[in-house]
Write a protein that holds these residues in place. Structure first.
Motif, PDB file in Angstrom:
ATOM      1  N   ASP A 162       1.831 -64.440 -34.623  1.00 31.76           N
ATOM      2  CA  ASP A 162       0.900 -63.190 -34.611  1.00 31.76           C
ATOM      3  C   ASP A 162       0.397 -62.988 -36.228  1.00 31.76           C
ATOM      4  OD1 ASP A 162       0.253 -60.437 -34.577  1.00 31.76           O
ATOM      5  OD2 ASP A 162       2.225 -59.669 -34.560  1.00 31.76           O
ATOM      6  N   GLU A 186      -5.314 -56.048 -33.901  1.00 31.44           N
ATOM      7  CA  GLU A 186      -5.582 -54.844 -34.804  1.00 31.44           C
ATOM      8  C   GLU A 186      -6.800 -55.059 -35.334  1.00 31.44           C
ATOM      9  OE1 GLU A 186      -2.538 -56.372 -34.730  1.00 31.44           O
ATOM     10  OE2 GLU A 186      -0.809 -54.991 -35.355  1.00 31.44           O
ATOM     11  N   ALA A 195      -3.364 -50.659 -30.600  1.00 34.14           N
ATOM     12  CA  ALA A 195      -4.825 -50.704 -31.163  1.00 34.14           C
ATOM     13  C   ALA A 195      -6.004 -51.193 -30.058  1.00 34.14           C
ATOM     14  CB  ALA A 195      -4.699 -51.612 -32.401  1.00 34.14           C
ATOM     15  N   GLY A 226      -1.952 -60.404 -36.598  1.00 30.52           N
ATOM     16  CA  GLY A 226      -2.753 -59.329 -36.791  1.00 30.52           C
ATOM     17  C   GLY A 226      -4.110 -59.231 -36.448  1.00 30.52           C
ATOM     18  N   ALA A 262      -9.585 -54.969 -32.867  1.00 35.72           N
ATOM     19  CA  ALA A 262      -9.842 -53.513 -32.396  1.00 35.72           C
ATOM     20  C   ALA A 262     -10.410 -52.618 -33.292  1.00 35.72           C
ATOM     21  CB  ALA A 262      -8.270 -52.920 -32.235  1.00 35.72           C
ATOM     22  N   SER A 263     -10.235 -52.829 -34.712  1.00 34.62           N
ATOM     23  CA  SER A 263     -10.708 -51.999 -35.539  1.00 34.62           C
ATOM     24  C   SER A 263     -12.390 -52.199 -35.563  1.00 34.62           C
ATOM     25  CB  SER A 263     -10.230 -52.275 -37.034  1.00 34.62           C
ATOM     26  OG  SER A 263     -10.737 -53.158 -37.738  1.00 34.62           O
ATOM     27  N   CYS A 312      -9.851 -59.373 -26.793  1.00 29.25           N
ATOM     28  CA  CYS A 312      -8.982 -60.406 -27.588  1.00 29.25           C
ATOM     29  C   CYS A 312      -8.511 -61.337 -26.674  1.00 29.25           C
ATOM     30  CB  CYS A 312      -7.657 -59.694 -28.210  1.00 29.25           C
ATOM     31  SG  CYS A 312      -8.281 -58.870 -29.672  1.00 29.25           S
ATOM     32  N   ALA A 314       2.151 -53.089 -31.270  1.00 28.93           N
ATOM     33  CA  ALA A 314       1.307 -52.481 -32.065  1.00 28.93           C
ATOM     34  C   ALA A 314      -0.120 -52.865 -31.949  1.00 28.93           C
ATOM     35  CB  ALA A 314       1.702 -52.354 -33.562  1.00 28.93           C
ATOM     36  N   GLY A 315      -0.438 -54.088 -31.801  1.00 24.63           N
ATOM     37  CA  GLY A 315      -1.530 -54.814 -31.536  1.00 24.63           C
ATOM     38  C   GLY A 315      -2.138 -54.305 -30.319  1.00 24.63           C
TER      39      GLY A 315
END
Ligand code: NIG
Ligand code: FE
Length: 415
Positions: free
Chosen positions: A256, A261, A284, A258, A264-265, A271, A280-281
């Protein structure tokens, strides 16, 4: 994106009849229609429904009929993640892995992706093209009419451009659409050894040149401890954003980072891999409507143990796509049907999810959902005709392709 094949007469009105159709037009379900018909005009679907309800208007216009006689029709398949252009193969590496070496160990020792880079640089344009054409034909024999092809085995401006040009030529020579993805940030080439940040600078500088030649439909990065960090990935994504190019990411395949995330931003299309993604990922991804592309071929071939969190994707409403990830190192398969079977047996996806993964959600992962992936009026006339009663039969069986005919932009092809 580029679509190959001969242009069809735009007035030709064809009817496929006597068939079971699975349309995938609603958010869930197969969208099954028994005793169905499909009318196409030129390269577009003009009507789909129960044959008994076919309007008289259409009946008088039909110029060619195809009696499917008990088979079934699905949307054409879309392979939304492949590395189809490369030289050489990695059969020797497969043997080494069977003797105990891991994929990561081989990569760190300079094998893996780098060995394919050497073979790709040494190959002529024609050798690369012939290899890619043969692989594309294999995918087409399982009903594929659109393929995403990544670069990533050239790793110099000259060789990345060569590979992307070859990808474009596949669509010029075969009746198949190709969406190209620039994956310059796939590995560090030998000439940049120990200088990952300098290499990322170079990748960001090459991008406008490749884009100016219209070679790039999207941009991808291998974000991984044996690939590039999240900070390096961000720099490539910023270079893509400056050119308004969509991004996608090899994310959380072995660890992992990140990446989900981050992707997504940037509003990524997808992905991909995602075995190690955190909840959390996924949240997002869900907020940014990023497609999760899961790749059972690589999971199987690398004998991974960590499953992608299918249950979390469902819980958070993240659309799941499926692809072959065809490449010489981690997934040398050319069988979408086998991938669907593996998605069910290994990942516990449902047969309907697996079909959505290679059709409607694969189209989303390529930003092509307005014209592909479903059977309904106004979509491209791209579909596959199978010797089977229902598409679930094609997942349950594995190891052969009962494709009878495939239709690309209204043109029908028999094997
Ligand atoms: O999608 N993960 C990175 N890229 C490929 C593998 C490339 C290779 O081993 O040649 C993949 O699995
Ligand atoms: Fe890949």
């Amino acid at each position: 994106m580029q679509s190959g094949g001969a242009m069809i007469d735009s007035t030709l009105c064809q009817l496929w009849r006597n068939t079971h159709v699975s349309c995938f037009t609603d958010a869930t379900g197969w969208g099954d229609i028994e005793n169905a018909g499909i009318v196409t005009v030129g390269g577009t679907i003009a009507w789909v429904g129960s044959l008994a309800a076919l309007p008289n208007d259409w009946i008088t216009k039909i110029t060619a009929e195809h009696d499917v006689g008990g088979g079934c029709i699905t949307p054409a398949l879309i392979d939304c993640h492949t590395h189809l252009v490369y030289g050489g193969n990695r059969a020797r590496e497969f043997e080494l892995r069977l003797q105990g070496a891991s994929y990561e160990e081989i990569a760190r020792a300079g094998g893996g992706i780098r060995s394919t880079v050497a073979a790709t640089r040494a190959a002529s344009d024609d050798e690369l093209l012939n290899g890619a054409l043969g692989r594309a034909r294999s995918l087409m024999r399982e009903g594929v009419t659109m393929i995403e092809i990544k670069s990533g085995y050239g790793l110099s401006l000259h060789d990345e451009a060569r590979c992307l040009r070859v990808a474009r030529r596949v669509a010029e020579q075969l009746p198949v659409a190709v969406s190209t993805t620039f994956l310059g940030a796939h590995a560090i080439p030998p000439e940049f050894d120990g200088r990952a940040d300098d290499y990322i600078d170079a990748v960001c500088q090459w991008l406008p040149t490749l884009h100016a030649e219209r070679l790039v439909d999207a941009v991808d990065v291998f974000c991984e401890r044996i690939g590039f960090s999240a900070a390096q990935t961000r720099r490539v994504f910023e270079a893509a954003r400056a050119l308004s190019l969509p991004v996608k990411l090899h994310a959380e395949q072995l660890s992992d980072q990140g990446g989900a995330e981050l992707a997504a931003s940037f509003g990524a299309l997808s992905c991909d891999h995602l075995e190690y993604v955190s909840e959390a990922g996924i949240v997002a991804m869900s907020r940014a409507k990023v497609v999760a592309t899961v790749l059972p071929g690589a999971f199987y071939f690398l004998r991974e143990r960590q499953l992608p969190p299918i249950e979390w994707f469902r819980k958070h409403g993240v659309a799941m796509a499926l692809a072959t990830d065809h490449n010489p190192g981690s997934s040398p398969t050319l069988s979408p049907l086998l991938m669907m079977n593996m998605a069910c047996t290994l990942f516990r996806m449902t047969p309907e999810e697996a079909w959505r993964g290679f059709t409607v959600n694969a189209a989303r992962a390529l930003g092509a959902s307005t014209e592909r992936g479903q059977l309904r009026q106004g979509m491209r006339a791209d579909f596959a005709v199978w010797n089977a009663d229902h598409p679930r039969d094609l997942i349950y069986q594995f190891g052969h392709s009962p494709l009878r005919q495939w239709v690309c932009g209204g043109s029908a092809f028999d094997d």
